[in-house]
Design a protein around this motif. Structure first.
Motif, mmCIF file in Angstrom:
data_model
loop_
_atom_site.group_PDB
_atom_site.id
_atom_site.type_symbol
_atom_site.label_atom_id
_atom_site.label_comp_id
_atom_site.label_asym_id
_atom_site.label_seq_id
_atom_site.Cartn_x
_atom_site.Cartn_y
_atom_site.Cartn_z
ATOM 1 N N CYS A 106 0.817 -1.216 0.000
ATOM 2 C CA CYS A 106 0.000 0.000 0.000
ATOM 3 C C CYS A 106 0.851 1.267 0.000
ATOM 4 N N PHE A 115 -5.237 1.386 5.862
ATOM 5 C CA PHE A 115 -5.316 1.326 4.403
ATOM 6 C C PHE A 115 -6.661 0.818 3.887
ATOM 7 N N HIS A 148 -7.818 2.453 0.873
ATOM 8 C CA HIS A 148 -6.898 2.346 -0.268
ATOM 9 C C HIS A 148 -7.130 1.071 -1.068
ATOM 10 N N ARG A 174 0.569 5.254 -0.982
ATOM 11 C CA ARG A 174 0.276 6.058 0.199
ATOM 12 C C ARG A 174 1.508 6.762 0.765
ATOM 13 N N CYS A 231 -4.149 10.365 -2.235
ATOM 14 C CA CYS A 231 -3.581 9.155 -2.842
ATOM 15 C C CYS A 231 -4.639 8.101 -3.112
ATOM 16 N N ASP A 232 -5.619 7.973 -2.196
ATOM 17 C CA ASP A 232 -6.632 6.937 -2.369
ATOM 18 C C ASP A 232 -7.477 7.190 -3.605
#
Length: 432
Positions: A79, A247, A250, A214, A207-208
């Protein structure tokens, strides 16, 4: 402690978007390593990294915190860096100066690939495979890059994790004063899991939403807390100070992969134990008393075979647990056991019986499983577990210990009643 962080230098060496030669960009995209150009922090905080390294235990590959063990997992690496977890292992062998020169001559003699080869070697040497030479890449990695078309077949997340684990093993020794590996990976992991520790800055991009690693979420900010001051701060941390599954938002970019729960050994620059059963809360499962670390390490062939058959080892550690009802859930006997086998409190303002630090009473808010309706006479949502629940947890723990001691499996008819009792005690099965 000095940290081998080359983020600033790497930024100066990396071309801007669209500036790579098409041949280099093609190999970079195919290798699975392209995001390493953008994940490095410009600097890292040696004080907070020293504080965590001091709590690192090589035999368990984990940080011993005041509330249990935590570690950097393969899922965390995937991640944070967006490098592949699945793939084959590669363990380099030392090469002589003459052998290294011959390999370099061979690889640089390929006219269209020599620049790509040199750039990719520079990239991993400044990030996930950094050593204490700071400015060199060890020639032992050259054979790995002989055929650029095979680079995407390696488990790069394992290579990064083994290198970092190995360097933290070394740095956790009193006589060592430097940390190599990829310090950015460790610092970004701290930022994700421990929002109250250190100083951190965030980029404006999400970022997601944008599909970025990440690690690109974070920017360096100079910290004000010195290494010794982190000891009492970290002693005072409780489970509620941790974001146990940072995460989950994510998963659109990096879905959960069961192979990250593999338990055994990973190999790369060396061989290290990888024991997620000691850090199950990071995967969303109840933490139980784990078995002793395996010893000694098996052969390379056996390690590769176990990795290929990872399902068996994932099932083995997950059969004793269930999904958590609240983030930091453990079995009733876990903390008492942990404080016997470990020494997670570094500062002692007062002692418990026999000179041992007292076991902290972490009583998180009890939350029933979402799928279960909350009845009218149920305890309030923020009440601690009832006496009946604690008794059930004790029964579950006893059954799990027995199953672990006899190495029982669910496919063995002799133990049907034991597993029936375990499932009923957990609430996973109705009474027949």
């Amino acid at each position: 402690m000095h940290c081998a962080s080359l983020g600033t230098k790497l930024t100066g060496w990396i071309p801007g978007p669209g500036e790579h030669h098409p041949n280099i960009q093609g190999w970079l995209d195919e290798s699975g390593l392209k995001w390493l150009e953008r994940t490095s922090l410009s600097k890292v905080d040696p004080h907070i990294l020293s504080a965590f390294t001091e709590r690192w235990h090589p035999e368990t590959s984990s940080f011993h915190m005041s509330f249990g063990e935590m570690t950097i997992t393969l899922d965390d690496v995937a991640c944070l860096l967006h490098i592949p977890v699945r793939g084959i292992f590669y363990t380099p062998v030392p090469v002589s100066m003459e052998e290294g020169a011959a390999l370099a001559t061979e690889l640089l003699g390929v006219p269209y690939d020599c620049a790509a080869w040199a750039y990719l070697l520079l990239l991993v040497g400044c990030t996930i495979l950094t050593d204490k030479s700071y400015t060199r890449v060890n020639a032992k990695w050259l054979p790995m890059f002989r055929d650029l078309s095979t680079l995407n077949k390696f488990s790069w997340a394992s290579a990064a994790l083994v290198c970092l684990y190995d360097n933290m093993n070394d740095a956790s020794m009193f006589t060592t004063h430097a940390l190599a590996g990829y310090p950015t990976l460790l610092q970004c992991w701290i930022h994700e899991y421990f929002p109250t520790l250190g100083r951190r800055g965030e980029f404006v991009h999400r970022c997601d939403d944008m599909g970025y690693p990440r690690a690109m979420r974070w920017v360096y900010k100079q910290g004000k807390t010195k290494f010794p001051a982190y000891r009492p701060i970290m002693d005072a941390l409780t489970p509620s100070d941790v974001i146990w599954r940072p995460f989950e938002g994510h998963r659109g970019s990096i879905p959960s992969d069961l192979i990250t729960c593999f338990s055994g050994y990973l190999r790369g620059c060396t061989v290290v134990p990888y024991l997620p059963e000691r850090c199950l809360r990071q995967f969303g499962f109840v933490q139980y008393i784990p078995p002793p670390p395996p010893h000694p390490a098996p052969s390379y062939t056996d390690i590769d075979s176990l990795w290929s058959g990872y399902h068996t080892y994932v099932d083995r550690i997950l059969q004793f647990t269930r999904p958590v009802r609240f983030d930091a859930e453990t079995t009733a006997d876990y903390l008492s056991w942990y404080y016997i086998v470990s020494h997670p409190i570094l500062c002692r303002p007062h002692d418990g019986p026999h000179g041992a630090p007292p076991v902290p009473e972490f009583v998180p808010a009890y939350a029933p499983p979402e799928a279960d309706p909350v009845l009218q006479d149920a305890p309030p949502a923020h009440a601690p577990p009832s006496g009946e629940q604690r008794r059930m947890d004790a029964i579950v723990s006893a059954l799990e210990r027995f199953i672990g001691q006899v190495d029982a499996g669910r496919d063995d008819d002799v133990f049907d009643d034991i597993f029936y009792a375990l499932d009923v005690s957990r609430g996973d099965r109705d009474i027949d």
